[in-house]
Design an enzyme around this catalytic site. Structure first.
Site, short mmCIF file in Angstrom:
data_model
loop_
_atom_site.label_atom_id
_atom_site.label_comp_id
_atom_site.label_asym_id
_atom_site.label_seq_id
_atom_site.Cartn_x
_atom_site.Cartn_y
_atom_site.Cartn_z
N ASN A 10 3.38 -4.10 8.27
CA ASN A 10 3.01 -2.94 9.10
C ASN A 10 1.73 -3.31 9.84
OD1 ASN A 10 2.15 -0.49 10.12
ND2 ASN A 10 1.75 0.46 8.11
N LYS A 54 0.13 -1.71 12.03
CA LYS A 54 -0.74 -0.55 12.36
C LYS A 54 -1.24 -0.66 13.80
CE LYS A 54 -1.75 -0.02 7.50
NZ LYS A 54 -2.66 0.38 6.46
N HIS A 91 4.05 7.40 6.16
CA HIS A 91 2.92 6.56 5.77
C HIS A 91 1.72 7.45 5.46
CE1 HIS A 91 -0.37 3.73 5.90
NE2 HIS A 91 0.53 2.81 5.60
N GLU A 131 -1.29 7.24 6.15
CA GLU A 131 -2.19 7.54 7.29
C GLU A 131 -1.61 8.65 8.15
OE1 GLU A 131 -2.50 3.44 8.47
OE2 GLU A 131 -3.57 3.09 6.59
N GLU A 188 3.12 3.60 -2.18
CA GLU A 188 1.81 3.12 -1.72
C GLU A 188 0.72 4.07 -2.18
OE1 GLU A 188 2.20 0.50 2.01
OE2 GLU A 188 2.16 2.56 2.68
N GLY A 247 -5.72 -0.73 2.09
CA GLY A 247 -6.83 -1.24 2.88
C GLY A 247 -8.15 -1.29 2.13
N SER A 307 -2.92 -3.22 -0.38
CA SER A 307 -3.68 -4.45 -0.63
C SER A 307 -2.83 -5.56 -1.24
CB SER A 307 -4.91 -4.16 -1.49
OG SER A 307 -5.77 -3.26 -0.81
P1 PGA Z 1 -2.82 -2.75 3.26
O1 PGA Z 1 -1.91 -1.61 3.91
O2 PGA Z 1 -1.89 -3.87 2.86
O3 PGA Z 1 -3.76 -3.16 4.35
O4 PGA Z 1 -3.51 -2.15 2.08
C1 PGA Z 1 -0.66 -1.28 3.36
C2 PGA Z 1 -0.04 -0.16 4.16
O5 PGA Z 1 -0.75 0.74 4.59
O6 PGA Z 1 1.20 -0.16 4.37
#
Ligand code: PGA
Length: 250
Positions: free
Chosen positions: A9, A11, A94, A96, A166, A172, A212
């Site tokens: 992803n 983003k 997601h 976010e 997740e 992140g 992560s």
């Molecule tokens: P990250 O994001 O690997 O940077 O923690 C995962 C995600 O949001 O799908």
């Protein structure tokens, strides 16, 4: 046997030319891999990346989708527009989108139904916040998001859904859920699928872990019985980190 599914992803990263370059490198370096691989660039790069991936086994994903087919929806992108760029999978729910942009369980559910109606596959993201985990509510929250997301989805539709667990506190942040903790939630998700759709559907359900994921933790995560793949954010932005994640078993 569930085939591992690794998704990147991207983003809000990469201009069109940067995206094209990374996609081209991935096509080269991941030629012939056994894993299923998807990359989800930002909307502005979908068409270009779509043409780079056209003759490869890497699948094009989108990071979000409108809840409507067309009309007065400023700033939104419809299922037909995604398909027109070569998208076959859309990430929905997601964290976010849920926590920064206020998407509700119900909105995500409506998007999921619309995506399936347009024959897109869906990666449905679920996960608890740190407060919810510390209050001992992780399973309850994930179960609620799962049930609500899949409401009205029949067994046929379910075949086109991948679940991504997740935990919000792991995204992140550099903190990963331990493989044991992640597997426990994945097991609960699979049991819930079995209750709703039967054992066969549960056995076939792909459940990715996200938060992560890095080259140095992917193998331990994938070794767990109920972890079938990963949804990768930060580490999907470079071949040096994404390729070893895809090749976790080499
Ligand atoms: P990250 O994001 O690997 O940077 O923690 C995962 C995600 O949001 O799908």
């Amino acid at each position: 046997m569930r085939k591992p599914f690794i998704a990147g992803n991207w983003k809000m990263h990469k201009t069109r030319s940067e995206a094209k370059e990374l996609a081209g490198e991935l096509v080269k370096q991941l030629k012939g891999v056994d894993q299923r691989v998807m990359i989800a660039p930002p909307f502005t790069a979908l068409a270009e990346v779509g043409s780079v991936l056209a003759d490869s086994s890497i699948v094009l994903g989108a990071q979000n989708m409108a809840v409507a087919e067309e009309g007065a929806h400023t700033g939104e992108v419809s299922p037909a527009m995604l398909k027109d760029c070569g998208v076959s999978i859309v990430i929905l729910g997601h964290s976010e989108r849920r926590h920064v942009y206020g998407e509700t369980d119900e909105l995500i559910h409506q998007k999921l139904l619309l995506a399936l109606k347009h024959e897109l596959e869906v990666i449905l993201c679920l996960g608890e916040t740190l407060d919810e985990r510390e209050a001992g509510r992780a399973e309850e929250v994930v179960r609620r998001q799962l049930k609500s997301g899949l409401d009205d989805v029949d067994t046929d539709g379910l075949r086109r859904v991948t679940i991504a667990y997740e935990p919000v506190w792991a995204i992140g942040t550099g903190k990963t859920a331990s493989p044991e903790d992640a597997d426990q939630i994945h097991r609960m998700i699979r049991q819930e699928i079995a209750r709703l759709y039967g054992d066969k559907a549960a056995e076939n359900m792909l459940i990715q872990y996200g938060g992560s994921v890095k080259p140095n933790n992917i193998a331990d995560l994938m070794a767990k019985e109920n972890i079938d793949g990963a949804l990768v954010g930060g580490a999907s932005l470079k071949t040096e980190t994404f390729v070893p994640i895809v090749n976790f078993n080499k």
